[in-house]
Scaffold this motif. Sequence first.
Motif, PDB file in Angstrom:
ATOM      1  N   ALA A  96       0.840  -1.218   0.000  1.00  0.00           N
ATOM      2  CA  ALA A  96       0.000   0.000   0.000  1.00  0.00           C
ATOM      3  C   ALA A  96       0.866   1.257   0.000  1.00  0.00           C
ATOM      4  CB  ALA A  96      -0.908  -0.006   1.230  1.00  0.00           C
ATOM      5  N   LYS A  97       0.417   2.253  -0.775  1.00  0.00           N
ATOM      6  CA  LYS A  97       1.108   3.545  -0.785  1.00  0.00           C
ATOM      7  C   LYS A  97       0.508   4.413   0.322  1.00  0.00           C
ATOM      8  CE  LYS A  97       3.278   2.861  -4.768  1.00  0.00           C
ATOM      9  NZ  LYS A  97       4.459   2.015  -4.565  1.00  0.00           N
ATOM     10  N   VAL A  98       1.370   5.117   1.040  1.00  0.00           N
ATOM     11  CA  VAL A  98       0.862   6.071   2.031  1.00  0.00           C
ATOM     12  C   VAL A  98       0.829   7.451   1.366  1.00  0.00           C
ATOM     13  CG1 VAL A  98       1.257   7.161   4.273  1.00  0.00           C
ATOM     14  CG2 VAL A  98       1.627   4.701   3.996  1.00  0.00           C
ATOM     15  N   CYS A  99      -0.346   8.065   1.366  1.00  0.00           N
ATOM     16  CA  CYS A  99      -0.569   9.322   0.639  1.00  0.00           C
ATOM     17  C   CYS A  99      -1.103  10.400   1.593  1.00  0.00           C
ATOM     18  CB  CYS A  99      -1.600   9.142  -0.468  1.00  0.00           C
ATOM     19  SG  CYS A  99      -1.303   7.700  -1.509  1.00  0.00           S
ATOM     20  N   ARG A 121       3.258   9.435  -1.465  1.00  0.00           N
ATOM     21  CA  ARG A 121       2.671  10.486  -2.301  1.00  0.00           C
ATOM     22  C   ARG A 121       2.115  11.598  -1.419  1.00  0.00           C
ATOM     23  NH1 ARG A 121       1.366   9.485  -7.469  1.00  0.00           N
ATOM     24  NH2 ARG A 121      -0.545  10.705  -7.397  1.00  0.00           N
ATOM     25  N   ALA A 122       2.829  12.727  -1.381  1.00  0.00           N
ATOM     26  CA  ALA A 122       2.292  13.909  -0.711  1.00  0.00           C
ATOM     27  C   ALA A 122       1.826  14.839  -1.824  1.00  0.00           C
ATOM     28  CB  ALA A 122       3.363  14.589   0.130  1.00  0.00           C
ATOM     29  N   MET A 123       0.540  15.165  -1.824  1.00  0.00           N
ATOM     30  CA  MET A 123      -0.024  15.979  -2.910  1.00  0.00           C
ATOM     31  C   MET A 123      -0.335  17.368  -2.385  1.00  0.00           C
ATOM     32  SD  MET A 123      -2.319  13.044  -4.657  1.00  0.00           S
ATOM     33  CE  MET A 123      -2.343  11.926  -3.284  1.00  0.00           C
ATOM     34  N   LEU A 160       7.938  16.118  -5.118  1.00  0.00           N
ATOM     35  CA  LEU A 160       6.810  17.063  -5.142  1.00  0.00           C
ATOM     36  C   LEU A 160       5.713  16.640  -6.130  1.00  0.00           C
ATOM     37  CD1 LEU A 160       5.584  19.843  -4.330  1.00  0.00           C
ATOM     38  CD2 LEU A 160       6.868  20.833  -6.229  1.00  0.00           C
ATOM     39  N   ILE A 161       4.494  16.563  -5.627  1.00  0.00           N
ATOM     40  CA  ILE A 161       3.309  16.353  -6.473  1.00  0.00           C
ATOM     41  C   ILE A 161       2.365  17.519  -6.193  1.00  0.00           C
ATOM     42  CG2 ILE A 161       1.330  14.867  -7.003  1.00  0.00           C
ATOM     43  CD1 ILE A 161       2.945  12.483  -5.919  1.00  0.00           C
ATOM     44  N   VAL A 162       1.931  18.193  -7.255  1.00  0.00           N
ATOM     45  CA  VAL A 162       1.012  19.326  -7.093  1.00  0.00           C
ATOM     46  C   VAL A 162      -0.404  18.842  -7.393  1.00  0.00           C
ATOM     47  CG1 VAL A 162       0.327  21.550  -8.114  1.00  0.00           C
ATOM     48  CG2 VAL A 162       2.750  21.090  -7.632  1.00  0.00           C
ATOM     49  N   GLN A 163      -1.362  19.270  -6.588  1.00  0.00           N
ATOM     50  CA  GLN A 163      -2.775  18.951  -6.872  1.00  0.00           C
ATOM     51  C   GLN A 163      -3.538  20.261  -7.070  1.00  0.00           C
ATOM     52  OE1 GLN A 163      -5.509  18.311  -3.826  1.00  0.00           O
ATOM     53  NE2 GLN A 163      -4.068  18.456  -2.129  1.00  0.00           N
ATOM     54  N   GLU A 189       3.426  28.643 -15.579  1.00  0.00           N
ATOM     55  CA  GLU A 189       4.737  29.277 -15.301  1.00  0.00           C
ATOM     56  C   GLU A 189       5.288  28.760 -13.971  1.00  0.00           C
ATOM     57  OE1 GLU A 189       4.354  33.551 -15.130  1.00  0.00           O
ATOM     58  OE2 GLU A 189       3.656  33.581 -17.216  1.00  0.00           O
ATOM     59  N   ILE A 190       4.404  28.663 -12.983  1.00  0.00           N
ATOM     60  CA  ILE A 190       4.841  28.184 -11.662  1.00  0.00           C
ATOM     61  C   ILE A 190       5.271  26.716 -11.740  1.00  0.00           C
ATOM     62  CG2 ILE A 190       4.091  27.721  -9.289  1.00  0.00           C
ATOM     63  CD1 ILE A 190       2.421  30.281  -9.445  1.00  0.00           C
ATOM     64  N   LEU A 191       4.500  25.911 -12.460  1.00  0.00           N
ATOM     65  CA  LEU A 191       4.854  24.489 -12.592  1.00  0.00           C
ATOM     66  C   LEU A 191       6.219  24.346 -13.267  1.00  0.00           C
ATOM     67  CD1 LEU A 191       1.513  22.784 -13.664  1.00  0.00           C
ATOM     68  CD2 LEU A 191       2.517  22.882 -11.385  1.00  0.00           C
ATOM     69  N   LYS A 192       6.444  25.199 -14.267  1.00  0.00           N
ATOM     70  CA  LYS A 192       7.723  25.151 -14.980  1.00  0.00           C
ATOM     71  C   LYS A 192       8.881  25.426 -14.002  1.00  0.00           C
ATOM     72  CE  LYS A 192       9.645  27.028 -19.213  1.00  0.00           C
ATOM     73  NZ  LYS A 192       9.518  28.069 -20.218  1.00  0.00           N
ATOM     74  N   GLU A 193       8.625  26.360 -13.116  1.00  0.00           N
ATOM     75  CA  GLU A 193       9.629  26.723 -12.111  1.00  0.00           C
ATOM     76  C   GLU A 193       9.817  25.581 -11.099  1.00  0.00           C
ATOM     77  OE1 GLU A 193       8.288  30.592 -10.806  1.00  0.00           O
ATOM     78  OE2 GLU A 193       9.708  30.497  -9.124  1.00  0.00           O
ATOM     79  N   LEU A 194       8.702  24.967 -10.700  1.00  0.00           N
ATOM     80  CA  LEU A 194       8.767  23.945  -9.647  1.00  0.00           C
ATOM     81  C   LEU A 194       9.217  22.576 -10.152  1.00  0.00           C
ATOM     82  CD1 LEU A 194       5.405  24.604  -7.727  1.00  0.00           C
ATOM     83  CD2 LEU A 194       7.715  25.035  -6.868  1.00  0.00           C
ATOM     84  N   GLN A 195       8.885  22.273 -11.383  1.00  0.00           N
ATOM     85  CA  GLN A 195       9.167  20.949 -11.958  1.00  0.00           C
ATOM     86  C   GLN A 195       8.764  19.813 -11.007  1.00  0.00           C
ATOM     87  OE1 GLN A 195      10.321  19.872 -15.081  1.00  0.00           O
ATOM     88  NE2 GLN A 195       9.792  21.974 -15.644  1.00  0.00           N
ATOM     89  N   PRO A 196       7.476  19.756 -10.632  1.00  0.00           N
ATOM     90  CA  PRO A 196       7.039  18.633  -9.788  1.00  0.00           C
ATOM     91  C   PRO A 196       7.147  17.328 -10.557  1.00  0.00           C
ATOM     92  CG  PRO A 196       5.135  19.816 -10.641  1.00  0.00           C
ATOM     93  CD  PRO A 196       6.350  20.591 -11.067  1.00  0.00           C
ATOM     94  N   ARG A 197       7.141  16.220  -9.825  1.00  0.00           N
ATOM     95  CA  ARG A 197       7.224  14.946 -10.556  1.00  0.00           C
ATOM     96  C   ARG A 197       5.873  14.608 -11.186  1.00  0.00           C
ATOM     97  NH1 ARG A 197       7.334  10.509  -5.671  1.00  0.00           N
ATOM     98  NH2 ARG A 197       5.185   9.869  -5.906  1.00  0.00           N
TER      99      ARG A 197
END
Length: 238
Positions: A96-99, A121-123, A160-163, A189-197
């Motif tokens: 099981a994944k802990v999220c 997975r921390a979202m 990093l995972i963004v939701q 633009e922010i996602l480009k800067e952050l490059q989340p997985r």
Amino acid sequence: MGVNLLPINSKLCNFDCIYCECGWNADGNPEKIQLRFNAAEEVHSELEKRLRELQSENNLPDAITFAGNGEPTTHPHFSQIVDDTLALRDRYAPQAKVCVLTNATLIQRPSVISALQKVDRAMLKLDSGFDETVKVLNNPQGDFSVAKLVAAMKTFGEKLIVQTMFLRGMYKGKPVDNTTSEEVNRWLEILKELQPREVTMYTIDRETPAKDLEKIPLEKLEKIAKKVRVLGIIADVY
Ligand code: SF4
């Protein structure tokens, strides 16, 4: 399997999103104002009990997800609860994944960021790149700025995972829409800067406390997701 660190009949969050499926904070109901956190020991024993039951039914979960009635990282013993949960997962349900679903407002706290980095997975929520839109959509209950949030997210590293919740509608007589070109471009633009997985995108699924909100059609979400993928970032639409 969901884990709620707050009692069933209350919500505790430092946001008060207009779309929150738990309703408004406190909801004006005095019973709901008696907020308290479930004790770490109680969370541990209830989780162990449930995992044992599921093990005996040969029905172990794929994921153990902290969400529930509010912001899980506000729990004063969040870090200990994460450690306990990871140990229980390893013992009873190693697959099981802990999220954790979090609004990310407390990630500047060393204990919170290190706990979030331990889970699978921390979202982390980012619904808009504009302070004014976050004020309307998420209604932060204290000081908040997108710039500070993004700076903190940058320290999160490669897990990093963004939701993001996308919606539109009317709130307090004014239009609200985080799918306009201006909104999406700033967010990209922010996602480009952050490059989340990874980026997890979704829209309204249940009743919302603000009444005049609309779901975003799946095709529109897919169009936005394509723009995320162009940046080399995985985008999932729910
Ligand atoms: S951050 Fe989550 S729990 Fe808090 S108000 Fe928003 S949707 Fe609800």
